[in-house]
Design an enzyme around this catalytic site. Structure first.
Site, PDB file in Angstrom:
ATOM      1  N   ASP A 181       0.955  -1.168  -0.153  1.00 22.29           N
ATOM      2  CA  ASP A 181      -0.091  -0.005  -0.006  1.00 22.29           C
ATOM      3  C   ASP A 181       0.829   1.277  -0.023  1.00 22.29           C
ATOM      4  O   ASP A 181       1.904   1.228  -0.809  1.00 22.29           O
ATOM      5  CB  ASP A 181      -0.989  -0.046   1.216  1.00 22.29           C
ATOM      6  CG  ASP A 181      -2.112   0.938   1.006  1.00 22.29           C
ATOM      7  OD1 ASP A 181      -3.075   0.546   0.455  1.00 22.29           O
ATOM      8  OD2 ASP A 181      -2.029   2.155   1.368  1.00 22.29           O
ATOM      9  N   TYR A 309      -4.429  13.303  -0.582  1.00 22.23           N
ATOM     10  CA  TYR A 309      -4.497  14.693  -1.035  1.00 22.23           C
ATOM     11  C   TYR A 309      -3.387  15.085  -1.606  1.00 22.23           C
ATOM     12  O   TYR A 309      -3.318  15.690  -2.640  1.00 22.23           O
ATOM     13  CB  TYR A 309      -5.065  15.732   0.322  1.00 22.23           C
ATOM     14  CG  TYR A 309      -5.608  16.858  -0.197  1.00 22.23           C
ATOM     15  CD1 TYR A 309      -6.471  17.366  -0.485  1.00 22.23           C
ATOM     16  CD2 TYR A 309      -4.162  17.927  -0.390  1.00 22.23           C
ATOM     17  CE1 TYR A 309      -6.824  18.547  -0.796  1.00 22.23           C
ATOM     18  CE2 TYR A 309      -4.564  19.267  -0.781  1.00 22.23           C
ATOM     19  CZ  TYR A 309      -5.756  19.606  -0.944  1.00 22.23           C
ATOM     20  OH  TYR A 309      -6.280  20.854  -1.496  1.00 22.23           O
ATOM     21  N   HIS A 361      -4.234  -7.676  -0.387  1.00 22.31           N
ATOM     22  CA  HIS A 361      -3.765  -6.794  -0.054  1.00 22.31           C
ATOM     23  C   HIS A 361      -3.066  -6.392   1.339  1.00 22.31           C
ATOM     24  O   HIS A 361      -2.020  -5.842   1.477  1.00 22.31           O
ATOM     25  CB  HIS A 361      -4.569  -5.480  -0.315  1.00 22.31           C
ATOM     26  CG  HIS A 361      -4.253  -4.140  -0.292  1.00 22.31           C
ATOM     27  ND1 HIS A 361      -3.362  -3.508  -1.089  1.00 22.31           N
ATOM     28  CD2 HIS A 361      -4.353  -3.159   0.861  1.00 22.31           C
ATOM     29  CE1 HIS A 361      -2.989  -2.244  -0.718  1.00 22.31           C
ATOM     30  NE2 HIS A 361      -3.561  -2.040   0.373  1.00 22.31           N
TER      31      HIS A 361
END
Length: 383
Positions: A181, A309, A361
């Site tokens: 990740d 972001y 994952h």
């Protein structure tokens, strides 16, 4: 909180009143209805969430999960004006190799609690003590205990700088690094910024650009990946857009509602793990809720959104070809599985490429034994 370069031992203890507050909020959960279609068709299933809330409220033992974390040596230090929490577990072997483990979202250091013993003490699990690692597993800035309210937000390059300083502060001039990740981005960017410090990097997700540029549709593997990517971009990126554009707005609901927080996080554990539709078939509710509770008690779901972001409002974080030796374990239900031909355009020295039989994952949680084996096998020739 330690100042300057001091490092202090740490143990987590959530106050009883905060546990009581959580249970009160769970008792007062206001559930939505569910559209009359197949379960999970539009997000987290209502029946599943009733089960989660009931278990979290009536049977879940936070103190047991807290004790699992506290069984490992933990420390706090201050870097760049923020607290940095990390596990630092000495290896048991003739010459343990330092290994930096980096987690991602919506994970935490709770992902690593089953894999760390297999890395630090392989002989305990039937392995070779010569494969032992000394593990450093930090909470990412803005995640878990690497947080105080109002602190500045960190993009991936800034996180890499913090982790590089942490390893220097611990006295490790050269080490290995591993991640999935965001941890795979951090590990790869670390190899870009500090190649002289890294013996090698191991990944269980490939942080390649998620666009169609550079994909060769004339090859079977890249054509397959193009189809996989198109489906992902259409159906599975909604969370990225809201976390990457309006993180503050989303944070209100998920910081105030434990049911909302669990629904947001556990939908990803179902979608991304090798669970065949039921996340509790591979990970118990206690393990899943240990991770969710860590976000809840630390109040960090809002700050954990920041890498999204920063990613959406900045350049691609891995801008150079990476020459550091690299290993990769491809688990079958990983979010995306780019072919080796694409990875070779970014990683110049791929030493190990393993296609795993099962897992997804959250490999360190789902398949700790298999992932530990892969990490050990990759670094064996790089010590």
């Amino acid at each position: 909180m330690p100042a300057d370069a001091t490092i202090e031992p740490f143990r987590l203890h959530v106050h009883d009143r905060d546990i009581a507050d959580l249970k009160t909020r769970l008792r007062l959960t206001r559930f939505p209805d569910q559209a009359p279609e197949a379960p999970w068709a539009f997000g987290t299933d209502l029946a599943f969430m009733h089960r989660v809330v009931e278990h979290w409220r009536d049977r879940f033992d936070w103190r047991a999960e807290e004790a699992r974390l506290n069984a490992f040596p933990q420390f706090m230090t201050e870097i760049d004006g923020i607290p940095v929490h990390f596990l630092h577990v000495a290896g048991k072997g003739p010459n343990p190799m330092p290994l930096l483990l980096s987690h991602g979202w919506p994970g935490s250091v709770f992902e690593f609690l089953d894999i760390i013993p297999r890395l630090t003490d392989p002989a305990r699990f039937g392995g070779d003590p010569a494969d032992a690692f000394t593990v450093v597993a930090p909470s990412l800035p803005g995640y878990g205990l690497s947080f105080r309210p109002g602190q500045k937000r960190y993009d991936l390059a800034m996180i890499v700088a913090v982790f590089a300083e942490l390893m220097q502060r611990l006295g490790y001039p050269r080490y290995g690094a591993q991640g999935g990740d965001w941890g795979s981005f951090i590990t790869s960017r670390l190899a870009c910024d500090h190649p002289d410090r890294l013996a090698g990097i191991h990944l269980n997700l490939l942080p390649l650009r998620r666009d169609t540029a550079g994909i060769d549709a004339r090859t079977e593997d890249e054509t397959r990946y193009l189809t996989e990517l198109a489906h992902f971009l259409k159906e599975n990126t909604g969370y990225q857009w809201i976390q990457g554009t309006r993180p503050q707005t989303l944070a209100y609901g998920l910081t105030d509602s434990p049911a909302g927080l669990a629904a947001w996080i556990l939908e990803k554990f179902r979608a991304w793990s090798d669970c065949k539709g039921d996340p509790t078939s591979i990970l118990s509710l206690d393990r899943l809720l240990g991770n969710v509770s860590f976000y809840w008690f630390t109040g960090t779901i809002g700050s954990s959104f920041w890498p999204y972001y920063a990613r959406m409002h900045g350049p691609w974080p891995i801008g150079a070809r990476i020459d550091v030796p690299m290993g990769y374990a491809q688990f079958p239900t990983e979010i995306l599985k780019p072919p080796r031909s694409m990875a070779e355009r970014v990683y110049a020295d791929i030493r190990r490429w393993s296609v795993m039989p099962e897992g997804g994952h959250f490999a360190a949680m789902e398949q700790p034994e298999a992932l530990a084996h892969e990490i050990a096998a990759f670094f064996r020739g790089l010590r």
